[in-house]
Design a protein around this motif. Structure first.
Motif, PDB file in Angstrom:
ATOM      1  N   SER A 187       0.880  -1.008  -0.149  1.00 15.08           N
ATOM      2  CA  SER A 187      -0.330   0.420   0.140  1.00 15.08           C
ATOM      3  C   SER A 187       0.905   0.998   0.046  1.00 15.08           C
ATOM      4  CB  SER A 187      -1.027  -0.119   1.730  1.00 15.08           C
ATOM      5  OG  SER A 187       0.028   0.282   2.684  1.00 15.08           O
ATOM      6  N   LEU A 188       2.111   1.218   0.290  1.00 20.45           N
ATOM      7  CA  LEU A 188       2.856   2.113   0.036  1.00 20.45           C
ATOM      8  C   LEU A 188       2.940   2.742  -0.982  1.00 20.45           C
ATOM      9  CD1 LEU A 188       5.527   1.573   2.843  1.00 20.45           C
ATOM     10  CD2 LEU A 188       3.425   2.950   3.219  1.00 20.45           C
ATOM     11  N   PRO A 189       3.601   4.006  -1.398  1.00 20.45           N
ATOM     12  CA  PRO A 189       3.929   4.425  -3.400  1.00 20.45           C
ATOM     13  C   PRO A 189       5.125   3.629  -3.362  1.00 20.45           C
ATOM     14  CG  PRO A 189       3.668   6.446  -1.892  1.00 20.45           C
ATOM     15  CD  PRO A 189       3.321   5.038  -0.699  1.00 20.45           C
ATOM     16  N   THR A 190       5.247   3.293  -4.709  1.00 16.65           N
ATOM     17  CA  THR A 190       6.964   2.962  -5.361  1.00 16.65           C
ATOM     18  C   THR A 190       7.309   4.552  -5.054  1.00 16.65           C
ATOM     19  OG1 THR A 190       6.083   2.730  -7.058  1.00 16.65           O
ATOM     20  CG2 THR A 190       6.126   0.756  -5.662  1.00 16.65           C
ATOM     21  N   GLU A 191       7.211   5.060  -5.480  1.00 17.71           N
ATOM     22  CA  GLU A 191       7.630   6.584  -5.468  1.00 17.71           C
ATOM     23  C   GLU A 191       9.107   6.377  -4.234  1.00 17.71           C
ATOM     24  OE1 GLU A 191       4.584   6.116  -5.735  1.00 17.71           O
ATOM     25  OE2 GLU A 191       3.758   7.178  -8.074  1.00 17.71           O
ATOM     26  N   LEU A 192       8.712   5.973  -3.275  1.00 20.77           N
ATOM     27  CA  LEU A 192       9.394   6.572  -2.359  1.00 20.77           C
ATOM     28  C   LEU A 192      10.612   6.021  -2.778  1.00 20.77           C
ATOM     29  CD1 LEU A 192       6.987   6.432   0.937  1.00 20.77           C
ATOM     30  CD2 LEU A 192       7.735   8.317  -0.086  1.00 20.77           C
ATOM     31  N   ASP A 193      10.683   4.368  -2.825  1.00 22.79           N
ATOM     32  CA  ASP A 193      11.809   3.720  -2.918  1.00 22.79           C
ATOM     33  C   ASP A 193      13.108   3.651  -4.679  1.00 22.79           C
ATOM     34  OD1 ASP A 193       9.750   2.177  -1.816  1.00 22.79           O
ATOM     35  OD2 ASP A 193      10.711   0.491  -2.331  1.00 22.79           O
ATOM     36  N   GLU A 194      12.192   5.128  -5.558  1.00 22.88           N
ATOM     37  CA  GLU A 194      12.528   5.124  -6.192  1.00 22.88           C
ATOM     38  C   GLU A 194      13.410   6.393  -6.181  1.00 22.88           C
ATOM     39  OE1 GLU A 194       9.439   6.267  -9.645  1.00 22.88           O
ATOM     40  OE2 GLU A 194       9.009   3.365  -9.533  1.00 22.88           O
ATOM     41  N   ALA A 195      13.037   7.273  -5.408  1.00 20.01           N
ATOM     42  CA  ALA A 195      13.314   8.324  -4.966  1.00 20.01           C
ATOM     43  C   ALA A 195      14.542   8.184  -4.274  1.00 20.01           C
ATOM     44  CB  ALA A 195      12.796   9.339  -4.430  1.00 20.01           C
ATOM     45  N   ALA A 196      14.331   7.842  -3.312  1.00 16.17           N
ATOM     46  CA  ALA A 196      16.086   6.943  -2.764  1.00 16.17           C
ATOM     47  C   ALA A 196      16.302   5.946  -3.582  1.00 16.17           C
ATOM     48  CB  ALA A 196      14.925   5.348  -1.447  1.00 16.17           C
ATOM     49  N   ARG A 197      16.604   5.439  -4.422  1.00 14.69           N
ATOM     50  CA  ARG A 197      17.633   4.371  -5.343  1.00 14.69           C
ATOM     51  C   ARG A 197      17.904   6.014  -6.073  1.00 14.69           C
ATOM     52  NH1 ARG A 197      14.247   1.932  -6.655  1.00 14.69           N
ATOM     53  NH2 ARG A 197      14.000  -0.287  -5.613  1.00 14.69           N
ATOM     54  N   ILE A 198      17.246   6.695  -6.454  1.00 14.69           N
ATOM     55  CA  ILE A 198      17.988   7.722  -7.520  1.00 14.69           C
ATOM     56  C   ILE A 198      18.877   8.702  -6.273  1.00 14.69           C
ATOM     57  CG2 ILE A 198      17.387  10.206  -7.783  1.00 14.69           C
ATOM     58  CD1 ILE A 198      15.152   9.327  -9.090  1.00 14.69           C
ATOM     59  N   ASP A 199      18.949   8.959  -5.248  1.00 16.37           N
ATOM     60  CA  ASP A 199      19.715   9.633  -3.973  1.00 16.37           C
ATOM     61  C   ASP A 199      21.295   8.645  -3.460  1.00 16.37           C
ATOM     62  OD1 ASP A 199      18.631  11.393  -4.106  1.00 16.37           O
ATOM     63  OD2 ASP A 199      17.547  10.916  -2.571  1.00 16.37           O
ATOM     64  N   GLY A 200      21.357   6.870  -4.902  1.00 14.46           N
ATOM     65  CA  GLY A 200      22.570   6.405  -3.795  1.00 14.46           C
ATOM     66  C   GLY A 200      21.659   4.914  -3.086  1.00 14.46           C
ATOM     67  N   ALA A 201      20.728   5.251  -2.470  1.00 18.50           N
ATOM     68  CA  ALA A 201      20.658   4.210  -1.720  1.00 18.50           C
ATOM     69  C   ALA A 201      20.311   2.450  -2.229  1.00 18.50           C
ATOM     70  CB  ALA A 201      19.344   4.713  -0.384  1.00 18.50           C
ATOM     71  N   GLY A 202      20.878   1.324  -1.068  1.00 18.84           N
ATOM     72  CA  GLY A 202      20.093   0.073  -1.602  1.00 18.84           C
ATOM     73  C   GLY A 202      19.182  -0.318  -1.034  1.00 18.84           C
ATOM     74  N   HIS A 203      18.926  -1.646  -1.564  1.00 18.44           N
ATOM     75  CA  HIS A 203      17.522  -2.518  -0.369  1.00 18.44           C
ATOM     76  C   HIS A 203      17.297  -2.453   0.675  1.00 18.44           C
ATOM     77  CE1 HIS A 203      15.405  -3.634  -4.024  1.00 18.44           C
ATOM     78  NE2 HIS A 203      16.104  -3.876  -4.346  1.00 18.44           N
ATOM     79  N   PRO A 204      19.132  -2.155   1.588  1.00 19.80           N
ATOM     80  CA  PRO A 204      19.148  -2.434   3.231  1.00 19.80           C
ATOM     81  C   PRO A 204      18.166  -1.029   3.674  1.00 19.80           C
ATOM     82  CG  PRO A 204      20.670  -3.395   2.139  1.00 19.80           C
ATOM     83  CD  PRO A 204      20.197  -3.132   1.100  1.00 19.80           C
ATOM     84  N   ARG A 205      19.568   0.377   2.057  1.00 19.91           N
ATOM     85  CA  ARG A 205      18.955   1.520   3.195  1.00 19.91           C
ATOM     86  C   ARG A 205      17.351   1.780   3.370  1.00 19.91           C
ATOM     87  NH1 ARG A 205      22.655   6.088   3.539  1.00 19.91           N
ATOM     88  NH2 ARG A 205      21.012   7.875   4.533  1.00 19.91           N
ATOM     89  N   ILE A 206      16.920   1.169   1.479  1.00 17.50           N
ATOM     90  CA  ILE A 206      14.898   1.763   2.042  1.00 17.50           C
ATOM     91  C   ILE A 206      14.508   0.792   2.716  1.00 17.50           C
ATOM     92  CG2 ILE A 206      13.407   1.599   0.275  1.00 17.50           C
ATOM     93  CD1 ILE A 206      15.798   1.434  -2.622  1.00 17.50           C
TER      94      ILE A 206
END
Length: 300
Positions: A187-206
């Motif tokens: 139910s959480l928007p995937t845009e949050l993951d994409e924004a964090a991935r653009i900033d260089g975050a991997g799955h553990p950080r996300i």
């Protein structure tokens, strides 16, 4: 004749004076009857608990004479005698239950949240099949898996320890909580993951910095259910715990019933009331998070 006379006129508004309206007396009476019915139903459901509380204050020979809730005399010493009735004070068994509950809560929160993130956000081979298998384990009753589990834990020397009750929780074995968290993460928007991935975050950080802080309602729901289910678990704890010094609250309460001597029902009911206090407190404190967690996970 002027042009104004040729304009169409609106029909006159209908008078609502003759339309039927519900009588306030009838509405009040219906509401009153509804509330009285709900109160009576609540009293019927609470009667066993109220009877247990009243019986904990009665002498042992008067408990089963009357099913009523009126006290003829106050036998408060049932609590003091029940606290010291077993080999160790009853607080010792509550500490044992607290250790098991704390380990189960930590295990479920860590393992189930990580497994839920994998099913909700990662892509891997056989994801749907593994998810279906995980959901299928919900339908397995504990009586089917208790024998192979006992043999395995006996071979590694874990019987008569708290490890069989805690370690499986650290392996995401409670599929219900995994499914609950998967529904919440989806139910959480995937845009949050994409924004964090653009900033260089991997799955553990996300997972740790983005998803986990937003999962507070689901985590609170998991904590409350794990606490209640583990605190009340009798069958598993009876199977694995054989040393009276390691008994938990449900197994200790069973020790009050003895077929060779007279059972101290008053002391047993008194300690049952004491054992219910943590459950009531946990539910009252986490009720808001429990309702919000269930409402936001899409579980009907």
């Amino acid at each position: 004749m002027t042009d104004l006379d040729e304009l169409p006129t609106r029909p006159a508004a209908r008078s609502t004076a003759g339309s039927p309206r519900p009588r306030p007396t009838a509405v009040t009476a219906r509401t009153l009857l509804k509330h009285v019915g709900l109160i009576l139903l609540a009293l019927i459901m609470l009667y066993p608990v109220l009877w247990m509380v009243v019986s904990s204050l009665r002498p042992n020979d008067e408990i089963f004479r009357s099913p009523g809730l009126v006290l003829d005399g106050l036998q408060a010493q049932n609590y003091s005698s029940g606290w010291e009735a077993l080999a160790s004070p009853f607080g010792h068994y509550m500490v044992n239950s607290a250790i098991v509950v704390l380990g189960a809560i930590i295990g479920n929160l860590v393992s189930c949240s990580m497994a839920a993130y994998a099913f909700a956000r990662l892509e891997f081979t056989g994801k749907r099949w593994w998810f279906a298998i995980m959901l299928g384990t919900i339908m397995l009753p504990i009586h089917v898996i208790i024998v192979p589990q006992y043999i395995m834990f006996s071979q590694v020397g874990w019987v008569n320890t708290f490890l069989p009750l805690i370690v499986p929780k650290m392996l995401a074995t409670d599929a219900f909580f995994v499914f609950l968290m998967v529904q919440f993460i989806r139910s959480l928007p995937t845009e949050l993951d994409e924004a964090a991935r653009i900033d260089g975050a991997g799955h553990p950080r996300i997972f740790l910095s983005v998803i986990l802080p937003l999962m507070l309602p689901a985590l609170a729901t998991t904590t409350i259910f794990t606490f209640i289910w583990t605190w009340n678990d009798f069958f598993s704890q009876l199977i694995y715990l054989t040393d009276p010094d390691k008994y938990t609250v449900p197994v200790a309460l069973r020790s009050f019933v003895d077929s060779t001597v007279a059972t101290s029902w008053g002391s047993m009911f008194a300690m049952s009331v004491v054992s219910l206090i943590p459950i009531f407190l946990a539910f009252l404190i986490g009720q808001r998070f429990l309702i919000k967690g269930i409402a936001t996970t899409g579980i009907k």
